[in-house]
Motif scaffolding. Sequence first.
Motif, short mmCIF file in Angstrom:
data_model
loop_
_atom_site.label_atom_id
_atom_site.label_comp_id
_atom_site.label_asym_id
_atom_site.label_seq_id
_atom_site.Cartn_x
_atom_site.Cartn_y
_atom_site.Cartn_z
N PHE A 256 13.25 -21.74 -4.28
CA PHE A 256 12.00 -21.44 -4.96
C PHE A 256 11.27 -20.26 -4.33
CE2 PHE A 256 11.65 -26.27 -5.89
CZ PHE A 256 12.71 -26.17 -6.79
N VAL A 257 11.58 -19.95 -3.08
CA VAL A 257 10.86 -18.93 -2.33
C VAL A 257 11.49 -17.57 -2.62
CG1 VAL A 257 10.08 -18.15 -0.08
CG2 VAL A 257 10.27 -20.60 -0.56
N VAL A 258 10.65 -16.62 -3.04
CA VAL A 258 11.13 -15.28 -3.35
C VAL A 258 10.92 -14.33 -2.18
CG1 VAL A 258 10.85 -13.32 -4.92
CG2 VAL A 258 10.67 -15.66 -5.79
N GLN A 259 9.75 -14.41 -1.55
CA GLN A 259 9.44 -13.49 -0.47
C GLN A 259 8.44 -14.14 0.47
OE1 GLN A 259 7.30 -10.02 -1.82
NE2 GLN A 259 5.94 -11.19 -3.14
N ILE A 260 8.29 -13.53 1.65
CA ILE A 260 7.27 -13.92 2.61
C ILE A 260 6.44 -12.68 2.93
CG2 ILE A 260 8.53 -15.85 3.62
CD1 ILE A 260 9.39 -13.98 5.87
N LEU A 261 5.14 -12.87 3.07
CA LEU A 261 4.23 -11.76 3.33
C LEU A 261 3.51 -12.01 4.65
CD1 LEU A 261 4.15 -12.25 -0.02
CD2 LEU A 261 2.66 -10.27 0.16
N THR A 262 3.54 -11.03 5.53
CA THR A 262 2.81 -11.08 6.79
C THR A 262 2.16 -9.72 7.02
OG1 THR A 262 4.68 -10.34 8.14
CG2 THR A 262 4.52 -12.70 7.72
N TRP A 284 11.29 -9.89 3.19
CA TRP A 284 9.99 -9.77 3.85
C TRP A 284 9.21 -8.59 3.28
CZ3 TRP A 284 8.49 -5.63 7.17
CH2 TRP A 284 7.25 -5.79 7.79
N THR A 285 7.91 -8.81 3.01
CA THR A 285 7.05 -7.77 2.47
C THR A 285 5.84 -7.60 3.38
OG1 THR A 285 7.71 -8.34 0.22
CG2 THR A 285 5.70 -7.02 0.48
N PRO A 286 5.54 -6.40 3.84
CA PRO A 286 4.34 -6.20 4.67
C PRO A 286 3.08 -6.26 3.80
CG PRO A 286 5.42 -4.11 4.29
CD PRO A 286 6.31 -5.16 3.69
N CYS A 287 2.01 -6.65 4.43
CA CYS A 287 0.73 -6.75 3.72
C CYS A 287 0.18 -5.35 3.46
CB CYS A 287 -0.26 -7.58 4.55
SG CYS A 287 -1.89 -7.73 3.81
N ILE A 288 -0.08 -5.04 2.19
CA ILE A 288 -0.59 -3.72 1.83
C ILE A 288 -2.01 -3.53 2.35
CG2 ILE A 288 -1.06 -2.16 -0.08
CD1 ILE A 288 1.89 -2.77 0.40
N VAL A 289 -2.81 -4.60 2.32
CA VAL A 289 -4.19 -4.49 2.80
C VAL A 289 -4.20 -4.16 4.29
CG1 VAL A 289 -6.35 -5.75 3.11
CG2 VAL A 289 -5.02 -6.05 1.02
N HIS A 290 -3.32 -4.81 5.05
CA HIS A 290 -3.26 -4.52 6.48
C HIS A 290 -2.77 -3.10 6.73
CE1 HIS A 290 -1.49 -5.07 10.66
NE2 HIS A 290 -2.76 -5.41 10.80
N THR A 291 -1.87 -2.62 5.89
CA THR A 291 -1.40 -1.25 6.02
C THR A 291 -2.53 -0.25 5.80
OG1 THR A 291 0.79 -1.93 5.23
CG2 THR A 291 0.28 0.42 5.16
N LEU A 292 -3.31 -0.46 4.74
CA LEU A 292 -4.45 0.42 4.49
C LEU A 292 -5.49 0.31 5.59
CD1 LEU A 292 -4.90 -0.14 0.64
CD2 LEU A 292 -3.85 1.82 1.80
#
Length: 347
Positions: A256-262, A284-292
């Motif tokens: 059921f899990v597609v990705q994890i975000l940290t 794994w997907t990085p957090c866009i808000v944290h990147t900005l």
Amino acid sequence: MSSSGASGSDSCNVSGDATNEESDLSSYPLWKYVVKGDKMSGGGSNYTWQCKFCKQIKSGSYTRVKAHLMGLAKESRQPKRPPLPSQSLSSETSLSPTSYAKKRKSDNPITKAFDIKARNNLDAEIARMFFTGGLPFNLCRNPNYISSYNYAATNNIPGYKPPGCNKMRTTLLIREKENVEKLLEPIKATWREKGVSIVSDGWSDPQRRPLINLMVACEVGPLFLKVVDCSREVKDKDFIASLLNDAIEEVGDDKFVVQILTDNAHNCKAAGELIEGRYPHIFWTPCIVHTLNLALKNICNAKNVSNNEEVYDECHWITEVHGDALFVKNYVMNHSMSCHAKEDETS
């Protein structure tokens, strides 16, 4: 001699040896205020005795005699309940010249119809609960606080008593947890169809404890899984990967899990790589808000160094504006009157 002031069921042999009584009075002077009887079986210094003031027959040691004579008995240790403000005001104004006019005013039909006196007494009881329990006044804004009293006012429940501490932390807590889980079942049912993303975020509570939130995001909406206290843990890649793995298993099926975000920290990125190696279909997907956030932080803190002169000349004004805004924010947060004025403007 036997007591003649008590009934047959309460009578006891309160005669004793005069020599022993004289020796006890020197060390235990309060024995002279009771008629000391026979020593009770079972050892110890327990006697039957009768108080010379209230004529009650009791049993116990010298400590019990002292407690009885000094008013330290269990029934007298209960704190006296002070009167409510409305009751105190009514007793104080009963002898005043205007008390008759106030009494007529309180006896008008409107006051009786709305039962103003009972309403004032209930308000005083609720306020005293807040004051003596140290409860925050913001609790009055809780919709459940308001609905509970509305339900009690609109439903006649004779002899109702509020739940105690044990019932609140056991039966009612378990019942509410089961109700919440039942309400979440429709959301969990959609996970199989659309898939979910597991989101983690680290933060610190007012006690400065490092916490990690774990949530499940899907098309229907987010669902909070749990929060982990990391006070005694090293937040390396293995620890974070174990938390993410537990969250994947808690979902029920890793399919059921597609990705994890940290966020973009090095340990979180390494933990994401471990999860990708264990579950090939999860990425794994990085957090866009944290990147900005990191990008803006670098822009706002531009440094004037030899290899950064051109960028600093173009962006140093951002650093100055950020410093001024930070100064204003710290000033407002450190002065309570400014905070109250801001709250009044926004409310």
